[in-house]
Design a protein around this motif. Structure first.
Motif, short mmCIF file in Angstrom:
data_model
loop_
_atom_site.label_atom_id
_atom_site.label_comp_id
_atom_site.label_asym_id
_atom_site.label_seq_id
_atom_site.Cartn_x
_atom_site.Cartn_y
_atom_site.Cartn_z
N PHE A 130 -4.92 -2.43 22.33
CA PHE A 130 -5.32 -1.53 21.06
C PHE A 130 -5.23 -2.11 19.87
CE2 PHE A 130 -1.09 -0.33 22.41
CZ PHE A 130 -0.70 -0.33 21.19
N PRO A 131 -6.09 -1.57 18.79
CA PRO A 131 -6.01 -2.20 17.46
C PRO A 131 -4.74 -2.05 16.88
CG PRO A 131 -7.36 -0.22 17.31
CD PRO A 131 -7.09 -0.70 18.85
N LEU A 132 -4.19 -2.60 16.10
CA LEU A 132 -2.95 -2.46 15.04
C LEU A 132 -3.43 -2.33 13.63
CD1 LEU A 132 0.07 -2.14 15.21
CD2 LEU A 132 0.21 -4.73 15.00
N LYS A 133 -3.14 -1.17 13.05
CA LYS A 133 -3.78 -1.05 11.74
C LYS A 133 -2.25 -0.91 10.76
CE LYS A 133 -8.23 0.85 13.01
NZ LYS A 133 -8.87 1.91 12.75
N ASP A 134 -2.32 -1.32 9.73
CA ASP A 134 -1.31 -0.93 8.63
C ASP A 134 -1.64 0.33 8.06
OD1 ASP A 134 -3.56 -1.16 6.57
OD2 ASP A 134 -2.60 -3.10 5.81
N SER A 135 -0.51 0.90 7.07
CA SER A 135 -0.91 1.98 6.35
C SER A 135 -2.00 2.28 5.68
CB SER A 135 0.47 2.06 5.41
OG SER A 135 0.30 1.10 4.57
N SER A 136 -2.74 1.29 5.29
CA SER A 136 -3.98 1.53 4.53
C SER A 136 -5.23 1.77 5.53
CB SER A 136 -4.30 0.24 3.57
OG SER A 136 -4.56 -0.81 4.32
N GLY A 137 -4.94 1.60 6.82
CA GLY A 137 -6.25 1.50 7.63
C GLY A 137 -6.69 0.23 8.16
N LYS A 138 -6.19 -0.69 7.48
CA LYS A 138 -6.91 -2.01 7.80
C LYS A 138 -6.36 -2.57 8.94
CE LYS A 138 -5.16 -5.34 5.34
NZ LYS A 138 -5.00 -6.04 3.99
N ASP A 189 0.89 -1.20 -0.04
CA ASP A 189 0.09 0.23 -0.14
C ASP A 189 0.90 1.21 0.14
OD1 ASP A 189 -2.54 -1.07 -0.14
OD2 ASP A 189 -2.28 -1.74 1.99
N THR A 190 2.00 1.29 0.76
CA THR A 190 2.81 2.57 0.88
C THR A 190 3.29 2.71 -0.72
OG1 THR A 190 4.54 1.08 1.46
CG2 THR A 190 3.55 2.33 3.31
N PHE A 191 3.72 1.81 -1.28
CA PHE A 191 4.05 1.85 -2.76
C PHE A 191 3.27 2.39 -3.67
CE2 PHE A 191 4.52 0.08 -6.96
CZ PHE A 191 5.32 0.97 -7.67
N LEU A 192 1.81 1.76 -3.51
CA LEU A 192 0.79 2.07 -4.41
C LEU A 192 0.28 3.63 -4.31
CD1 LEU A 192 -1.11 -1.06 -4.36
CD2 LEU A 192 0.40 -0.49 -6.17
N GLN A 193 0.46 3.87 -2.96
CA GLN A 193 -0.21 5.19 -2.50
C GLN A 193 1.05 6.39 -2.78
OE1 GLN A 193 -1.38 5.90 1.65
NE2 GLN A 193 -1.87 3.72 1.71
N SER A 194 2.03 6.06 -2.87
CA SER A 194 3.29 7.11 -3.17
C SER A 194 3.04 7.21 -4.87
CB SER A 194 4.52 6.31 -2.71
OG SER A 194 5.58 7.49 -3.20
N ILE A 225 3.24 1.59 8.67
CA ILE A 225 3.57 0.34 8.86
C ILE A 225 2.92 -0.65 8.02
CG2 ILE A 225 4.30 0.62 11.51
CD1 ILE A 225 1.77 -0.55 12.21
N GLU A 226 3.39 -1.83 7.54
CA GLU A 226 2.97 -2.69 6.84
C GLU A 226 3.41 -4.10 7.16
OE1 GLU A 226 2.01 -0.92 2.44
OE2 GLU A 226 4.13 -1.37 2.74
N LEU A 227 2.35 -5.16 7.02
CA LEU A 227 2.62 -6.45 7.38
C LEU A 227 3.26 -7.07 6.23
CD1 LEU A 227 2.62 -8.59 9.64
CD2 LEU A 227 0.26 -8.93 8.71
#
Length: 391
Positions: free
Chosen positions: A279-287, A139-144, A154-156
């Motif tokens: 607490f919830p852990l979310k990646d860069s896409s908000g998932k 997601d970080t690459f696609l968003q950039s 953060i990404e998994l």
């Protein structure tokens, strides 16, 4: 003592009723204090979870800025840009960036360095030189690429999390690809604990992991393989002694429903009282891809609240006991005593002693009763005098 007669007496009934009422008041008061103490504990425990989440996010933001700054410095190297723009000699590019990569790894903890083509093909991994040519779909690459600007988050991956910063890579004003820096975030746990004093455990949903790759990575790194410790989650990092400790925190149903910082109660371990939370852990896409469990030592708070509760209960009991004794003395002096004396005087009158005058200055119901007996005595005395004259 005739207990049967005591039970039938007004003293027993009135004092018994007062005693029961006061005991009920003690119970209610104690219940209110207990509920209040538990609410206070829950509030403080929830705040501890929120502080842990805040510390986690601040560390994440700080490291993202650090990675972005290091990337900006790296991107100014014109020679490296020229080699990549030619897009022919991968080994030459690797030789050109190796020293800079080692320096950034040592200085900033950067563990990943990618050169990514405009179409998403990985041209070079400086940290894994034999692995290239695959399509990057993070997601970080696609968003950039879509936004044309630097994106971080953060990404998994296949086995764990990493903080990634991706930026368009320009040469001569033209886009030649994308540059990505990454940092493994296992050490975030220790930083959070150092900042907040709260133990944490990062739990990732197995649906987002590659089981085969996970087993291989754990074996190669010598880290404990906890894949089978939980049914639907994997603990990827923790400040706790072992996965069993984390397993004792909350059920996997709680993992699933954690959408905000939550408190799940307390547990006793080794003489300490520990507040459980997540607490919830979310990646860069908000998932949401997992949760971060928290274990906060609240032994002192629980001990202090219990001491305060017992102190207040004891004080309440003493106050109620004192008021009961005062009430009993007042009842004896103002109600029971006068009634007992009146009963004795009435008995004397019934035995013919009509000369016993009943006097009182009271204006209450007891006074009315005494005056009524006095009128009865006078009336009886007159009747007896008339009978004597007729005889």
């Amino acid at each position: 003592m005739d207990f049967g007669a005591l039970k039938r007496s007004i003293r027993f009934k009135m004092l018994g009723g007062i005693l029961i009422l006061e005991l009920l008041m003690v119970a209610v008061f104690s219940g209110v204090l207990l509920v209040s103490a538990r609410k206070d504990l829950a509030l403080n425990a929830t705040k501890a979870v929120e502080r842990s989440q805040g510390a986690y996010n601040l560390i994440l933001q700080g490291d993202a800025k650090m990675l972005a700054a290091a990337m900006d410095c790296f991107a100014t190297n014109a020679a490296v840009r020229q080699i990549y723009a030619e897009h022919q000699d991968r080994q030459k590019l690797l030789d050109a960036v190796q020293d800079a990569y080692r320096i950034n790894k040592t200085r900033y903890g950067i563990t990943h360095l990618y050169f990514i083509d405009k179409d998403g093909t990985c041209f070079l991994r400086a940290h894994d030189t034999g692995n290239f040519g695959d399509q990057i779909q993070r997601d970080t690459f696609l968003q950039s690429r879509a936004a044309g600007k630097t994106i971080s988050g953060i990404e998994l991956g296949k086995t764990a999390f990493a903080l990634r910063v991706v930026t368009p890579y320009l040469h001569g004003g033209n886009l030649i690809g994308f540059l990505e820096f990454g940092e493994e975030i296992d050490h975030f746990d220790q930083l959070v604990k150092r900042e907040t004093g709260v133990d944490v455990a990062v739990m990732v949903d197995k649906r987002f992991l590659d089981e085969e790759q996970y087993h291989k990575t754990m074996k190669a790194s010598g880290k404990p393989d906890t894949w089978n410790q939980f049914k639907g989650f994997v603990m990827v990092s923790t400040t706790l002694p072992d996965a069993k400790t984390a397993a004792a925190l909350v059920s996997e149903d709680d993992f699933r429903k954690t959408a905000a910082p939550e408190y799940f109660g307390t547990l006793d371990r080794g003489g300490a009282s520990l507040a459980k939370g997540a607490f919830p852990l979310k990646d860069s896409s908000g998932k949401q891809v997992g949760v971060v469990l928290t274990l906060n030592d609240v032994t002192d708070q629980v001990r202090n609240e219990r001491m305060a509760l017992w102190t207040l209960v004891l004080i309440t009991l003493l106050v109620f006991a004192g008021s009961f004794l005062v009430g009993a003395a007042y009842l004896r002096a103002e109600i029971v005593g006068p009634l007992v004396r009146l009963a004795g005087q009435a008995k004397e009158i019934s035995m013919g002693n009509v000369e016993l005058k009943l006097e009182t200055e009271r204006e209450d119901e007891i006074g009315l009763l005494i005056r009524a007996f006095e009128r009865m005595r006078v009336s009886l005395k007159k009747s007896m005098a008339m009978l004597s004259r007729n005889d």
